[in-house]
Design a protein around this motif. Structure first.
Motif, PDB file in Angstrom:
ATOM      1  N   LEU A 154      -8.841  -1.205   3.478  1.00  0.00           N
ATOM      2  CA  LEU A 154      -8.383  -0.917   5.072  1.00  0.00           C
ATOM      3  C   LEU A 154      -8.288  -2.140   5.688  1.00  0.00           C
ATOM      4  CD1 LEU A 154     -10.198   2.347   6.047  1.00  0.00           C
ATOM      5  CD2 LEU A 154      -7.872   2.053   5.422  1.00  0.00           C
ATOM      6  N   ARG A 155      -9.181  -3.172   5.506  1.00  0.00           N
ATOM      7  CA  ARG A 155      -8.806  -4.562   6.118  1.00  0.00           C
ATOM      8  C   ARG A 155      -7.698  -5.230   5.622  1.00  0.00           C
ATOM      9  NH1 ARG A 155     -12.389  -7.447   8.908  1.00  0.00           N
ATOM     10  NH2 ARG A 155     -14.619  -6.461   9.127  1.00  0.00           N
ATOM     11  N   VAL A 156      -7.374  -4.918   4.526  1.00  0.00           N
ATOM     12  CA  VAL A 156      -6.214  -5.862   3.831  1.00  0.00           C
ATOM     13  C   VAL A 156      -4.953  -5.101   4.704  1.00  0.00           C
ATOM     14  CG1 VAL A 156      -4.423  -6.080   1.787  1.00  0.00           C
ATOM     15  CG2 VAL A 156      -7.122  -6.499   1.625  1.00  0.00           C
ATOM     16  N   ALA A 157      -4.918  -3.587   4.721  1.00  0.00           N
ATOM     17  CA  ALA A 157      -3.681  -3.165   5.220  1.00  0.00           C
ATOM     18  C   ALA A 157      -3.607  -3.480   6.620  1.00  0.00           C
ATOM     19  CB  ALA A 157      -4.010  -1.511   5.177  1.00  0.00           C
ATOM     20  N   ARG A 158      -4.457  -3.457   7.469  1.00  0.00           N
ATOM     21  CA  ARG A 158      -4.360  -4.047   8.673  1.00  0.00           C
ATOM     22  C   ARG A 158      -3.840  -5.446   8.895  1.00  0.00           C
ATOM     23  NH1 ARG A 158      -9.770  -0.817   9.925  1.00  0.00           N
ATOM     24  NH2 ARG A 158      -8.885   0.931  11.376  1.00  0.00           N
ATOM     25  N   ALA A 159      -4.205  -6.289   7.999  1.00  0.00           N
ATOM     26  CA  ALA A 159      -4.010  -7.480   8.039  1.00  0.00           C
ATOM     27  C   ALA A 159      -2.483  -7.826   7.686  1.00  0.00           C
ATOM     28  CB  ALA A 159      -4.628  -8.271   6.853  1.00  0.00           C
ATOM     29  N   VAL A 160      -2.007  -7.094   6.616  1.00  0.00           N
ATOM     30  CA  VAL A 160      -0.684  -7.244   6.185  1.00  0.00           C
ATOM     31  C   VAL A 160       0.362  -6.436   7.143  1.00  0.00           C
ATOM     32  CG1 VAL A 160      -1.385  -7.755   3.787  1.00  0.00           C
ATOM     33  CG2 VAL A 160      -0.477  -5.568   4.370  1.00  0.00           C
ATOM     34  N   GLY A 162      -0.132  -5.915  10.403  1.00  0.00           N
ATOM     35  CA  GLY A 162      -0.441  -6.311  11.731  1.00  0.00           C
ATOM     36  C   GLY A 162      -0.706  -5.214  12.788  1.00  0.00           C
ATOM     37  N   ARG A 163      -0.900  -4.120  12.147  1.00  0.00           N
ATOM     38  CA  ARG A 163      -1.111  -2.888  12.985  1.00  0.00           C
ATOM     39  C   ARG A 163      -2.767  -2.329  12.989  1.00  0.00           C
ATOM     40  NH1 ARG A 163       3.531   1.062  10.563  1.00  0.00           N
ATOM     41  NH2 ARG A 163       5.343  -0.260  11.230  1.00  0.00           N
ATOM     42  N   GLU A 164      -3.434  -1.866  14.004  1.00  0.00           N
ATOM     43  CA  GLU A 164      -4.594  -1.670  14.091  1.00  0.00           C
ATOM     44  C   GLU A 164      -5.198  -0.278  13.672  1.00  0.00           C
ATOM     45  OE1 GLU A 164      -5.864  -2.233  18.029  1.00  0.00           O
ATOM     46  OE2 GLU A 164      -5.583  -4.378  18.013  1.00  0.00           O
ATOM     47  N   LYS A 165      -4.214   0.811  13.733  1.00  0.00           N
ATOM     48  CA  LYS A 165      -4.595   2.357  13.419  1.00  0.00           C
ATOM     49  C   LYS A 165      -4.358   2.655  12.051  1.00  0.00           C
ATOM     50  CE  LYS A 165      -3.182   3.628  18.211  1.00  0.00           C
ATOM     51  NZ  LYS A 165      -2.156   4.578  18.911  1.00  0.00           N
ATOM     52  N   ILE A 166      -5.254   3.571  11.725  1.00  0.00           N
ATOM     53  CA  ILE A 166      -5.145   4.023  10.304  1.00  0.00           C
ATOM     54  C   ILE A 166      -5.095   5.757  10.790  1.00  0.00           C
ATOM     55  CG2 ILE A 166      -6.600   2.443   9.418  1.00  0.00           C
ATOM     56  CD1 ILE A 166      -8.848   4.678   8.977  1.00  0.00           C
ATOM     57  N   LEU A 167      -4.758   6.353   9.673  1.00  0.00           N
ATOM     58  CA  LEU A 167      -4.636   7.929   9.762  1.00  0.00           C
ATOM     59  C   LEU A 167      -5.288   8.551   8.651  1.00  0.00           C
ATOM     60  CD1 LEU A 167      -3.045  10.256  11.379  1.00  0.00           C
ATOM     61  CD2 LEU A 167      -1.476  10.198   9.489  1.00  0.00           C
ATOM     62  N   VAL A 168      -5.919   9.527   8.930  1.00  0.00           N
ATOM     63  CA  VAL A 168      -6.691  10.425   7.950  1.00  0.00           C
ATOM     64  C   VAL A 168      -6.527  11.724   8.072  1.00  0.00           C
ATOM     65  CG1 VAL A 168      -8.610   8.704   8.045  1.00  0.00           C
ATOM     66  CG2 VAL A 168      -8.717  11.039   9.294  1.00  0.00           C
ATOM     67  N   PHE A 169      -6.907  12.565   7.100  1.00  0.00           N
ATOM     68  CA  PHE A 169      -6.724  14.045   7.102  1.00  0.00           C
ATOM     69  C   PHE A 169      -8.064  14.611   7.418  1.00  0.00           C
ATOM     70  CE2 PHE A 169      -3.096  12.667   4.488  1.00  0.00           C
ATOM     71  CZ  PHE A 169      -2.088  13.193   4.983  1.00  0.00           C
ATOM     72  N   CYS A 228      -2.153   2.550   7.834  1.00  0.00           N
ATOM     73  CA  CYS A 228      -2.435   2.913   6.563  1.00  0.00           C
ATOM     74  C   CYS A 228      -3.087   4.389   6.807  1.00  0.00           C
ATOM     75  CB  CYS A 228      -3.472   2.216   5.910  1.00  0.00           C
ATOM     76  SG  CYS A 228      -4.082   2.471   4.086  1.00  0.00           S
ATOM     77  N   VAL A 229      -2.489   5.012   5.896  1.00  0.00           N
ATOM     78  CA  VAL A 229      -2.733   6.820   5.602  1.00  0.00           C
ATOM     79  C   VAL A 229      -3.635   6.490   4.356  1.00  0.00           C
ATOM     80  CG1 VAL A 229      -2.412   8.907   4.896  1.00  0.00           C
ATOM     81  CG2 VAL A 229      -0.849   7.734   6.707  1.00  0.00           C
ATOM     82  N   ILE A 230      -4.881   6.949   4.641  1.00  0.00           N
ATOM     83  CA  ILE A 230      -5.926   6.917   3.496  1.00  0.00           C
ATOM     84  C   ILE A 230      -6.303   8.391   3.158  1.00  0.00           C
ATOM     85  CG2 ILE A 230      -7.950   6.419   5.481  1.00  0.00           C
ATOM     86  CD1 ILE A 230      -9.756   5.483   3.061  1.00  0.00           C
ATOM     87  N   THR A 231      -6.188   8.628   1.884  1.00  0.00           N
ATOM     88  CA  THR A 231      -6.409  10.176   1.671  1.00  0.00           C
ATOM     89  C   THR A 231      -6.764  10.328   0.069  1.00  0.00           C
ATOM     90  OG1 THR A 231      -5.442  12.294   1.583  1.00  0.00           O
ATOM     91  CG2 THR A 231      -4.027  10.499   0.840  1.00  0.00           C
ATOM     92  N   GLU A 232      -7.632  11.309   0.122  1.00  0.00           N
ATOM     93  CA  GLU A 232      -7.656  11.904  -1.332  1.00  0.00           C
ATOM     94  C   GLU A 232      -6.506  12.701  -1.831  1.00  0.00           C
ATOM     95  OE1 GLU A 232     -12.042  13.890  -1.463  1.00  0.00           O
ATOM     96  OE2 GLU A 232     -11.374  13.969   0.582  1.00  0.00           O
ATOM     97  N   PRO A 233      -6.385  12.620  -2.958  1.00  0.00           N
ATOM     98  CA  PRO A 233      -5.139  13.655  -3.396  1.00  0.00           C
ATOM     99  C   PRO A 233      -5.506  15.074  -3.522  1.00  0.00           C
ATOM    100  CG  PRO A 233      -5.569  11.857  -5.251  1.00  0.00           C
ATOM    101  CD  PRO A 233      -6.958  11.685  -4.025  1.00  0.00           C
ATOM    102  N   VAL A 234      -6.638  15.422  -3.551  1.00  0.00           N
ATOM    103  CA  VAL A 234      -6.885  16.662  -3.330  1.00  0.00           C
ATOM    104  C   VAL A 234      -8.386  16.542  -2.221  1.00  0.00           C
ATOM    105  CG1 VAL A 234      -8.203  18.823  -4.244  1.00  0.00           C
ATOM    106  CG2 VAL A 234      -6.440  17.697  -5.527  1.00  0.00           C
TER     107      VAL A 234
END
Length: 460
Positions: A154-160, A162-169, A228-234
């Motif tokens: 998630l740190r890498v996602a924010r770094a590349v 330039g956004r701060e927010k993430i989304l989860v389910f 970034c959206v972080i999710t389990e496939p199930v």
């Protein structure tokens, strides 16, 4: 014992009184079978806060935690000599069985060569290509837990981005990553109740929508401010929720359109196959995380990134201020991890083993469903590869809200203890069962029979 709310007359279609009686009766049986354990751990282990090395050991539904003497293959033996067919398997940490022989050999080989030295070993030469072959992504890093791996990714996602927010389910499981500890209550995002010492409103930088809700997902991504959206496939950590047909295709399409990265966390869904749910169903994540069983029970995790993310991250590193990146931990990437991970990837996570696991999981799914149908219980069974779960509510479930509503802790606890007393161990907190390469058809049949006997008592 846990107190029972008598404001409702039944739970999961079973009267609360009957559930309570089963729990009380089985607690007596459990204690009687474990006099040595009761003497040693009945009042807690000395020197540990709460009497246990990790607080969640007190969350097992048994009167006191089972004090293990040994575990091998798919069997656990406690210090009183009670043998249990183990379908919990360390809640996936030992998904490939306890002490797989190739992993044991790797540990013995490495033990005399040093356990940690902040430098790669020859085993590391093999692991990079093995990870590429299994999971498809070209660039990898090693961590110690999936929580760490998710946090770093998630740190890498924010770094590349330039956004701060993430989304989860809603209802997701990503270890103890702080920013994923949000949920929906009456449609409103809130910090997950029960967080100790959390001083932030996590919903300021974390969005949350229901799994399988594509309109809500599209709306959340519309502002193009999600890194970034972080999710389990199930969804796996409460009551299992499978994706709707086409859900992952649309998820990938929407994230790409929004410039949002997609992180697939396979820590539990690695039960699907040797390349996880990702390879089996052709998912295309930007970032990938796998923990728990990747080193056969030795603490280790991996996280991978696509060519595009790696290129952008390398460019970012050229521009950032020098100093600690916030990603590390000294014991990560140690030679014991390399040795055991290599053994697991080469000799344990094989298509042959997964074929065996899948075949017995299908048998377990059918057997449990047969019991539920026989006794006309308003329950159902869900499965993702070698991971099977009975759910004490009608199904299928579609999202985390459904999963939370379906969770029946008092009933599940009574069933769990009754199963232990018949020689079967399943996962605490929910009703998950895993099939390992070491699991036998006889063990699966015993579980089905035990489940049937418990169901008969509940409806008698």
């Amino acid at each position: 014992m846990h107190s029972i709310d008598h404001s409702r007359t039944s739970i999961g279609g079973i009267s609360r009184g009957r559930v309570a009686r089963l729990r009380e009766t089985e607690a007596v049986v459990f204690r009687k079978a474990r006099p040595r354990s009761a003497a040693k751990i009945g009042n807690g282990l000395p020197g540990f806060f709460g009497g246990v090395p990790m607080h969640w050991m007190n969350d097992w539904p048994t009167p006191f935690p089972i004090l293990v003497d040994s575990a091998k293959g798919a069997t656990i033996t406690d210090i009183d000599g009670n043998r249990l067919d183990d379908f919990c398997l360390g809640d996936t940490g030992s998904m490939f069985g306890h002490s797989p022989p190739p992993v044991v050999r790797a540990i013995r080989r490495q033990a005399g060569r040093g356990l940690t030295y902040m430098l790669p070993s020859e085993d590391a030469l093999a692991i990079g290509p093995l990870l590429q072959q299994h999971f498809g992504l070209p660039f990898w890093q090693i961590a110690t837990t999936a929580t760490d791996a998710n946090r770093f990714a998630l740190r890498v996602a924010r770094a590349v981005t330039g956004r701060e927010k993430i989304l989860v389910f809603n209802g997701c499981y990503h270890g103890s990553v702080d920013e994923t500890m949000v949920r929906l209550v009456d449609g409103r995002p809130v910090n997950r109740p029960g967080l100790a010492g959390e001083f932030r409103d996590l919903t300021q930088k974390t969005g949350v929508v229901e799994f399988n809700d594509l309109p809500a997902l599209e709306a959340a991504l519309r502002g193009k401010d999600i890194a970034c959206v972080i999710t389990e496939p199930v969804l796996t950590n409460s009551c299992m929720v499978l994706p709707d047909p086409g859900f992952h295709d649309v998820l990938r399409k929407l994230t790409r359109a929004a410039g949002t990265l997609l992180l697939i966390d396979e820590t539990h869904t690695i039960s699907t196959g040797a390349g996880g749910y990702t390879r089996t169903y052709g998912l295309e994540p930007d970032l990938f995380v796998l923990g728990k069983p990747i080193a056969g029970g030795v603490p280790a995790s991996v996280w991978g990134m696509s060519d595009d993310v790696a290129t952008r991250y390398a460019a970012y590193n050229l521009t950032k201020e020098p100093g600690y990146s916030g990603m590390g931990t000294t014991l990560s990437g140690n030679p014991l991890q390399f040795a055991t991970m290599r053994a697991t990837l080469e000799e344990v996570m094989t298509d042959e083993n997964y074929l065996h696991m899948g075949r017995l999981a299908l048998r377990l799914h059918a057997g449990l469903t047969g019991v539920i149908d026989r006794y006309r219980l308003p329950w159902h069974v869900a499965r993702v590869g070698a991971r099977v779960e009975f759910i004490c509510a009608p199904g299928p479930l579609r999202n985390g809200g459904d999963a939370e509503a379906a969770h029946a802790p008092e009933l599940e606890a009574a069933i769990h203890v009754a199963l232990v007393n018949q020689g079967v161990l399943i996962a605490p907190f929910h009703n998950m069962m895993l099939i390992s390469p070491a699991t036998t058809a006889a063990q699966v049949n015993r579980l089905i029979t035990a489940f049937g006997a418990v169901a008969a008592r509940l409806v008698a």
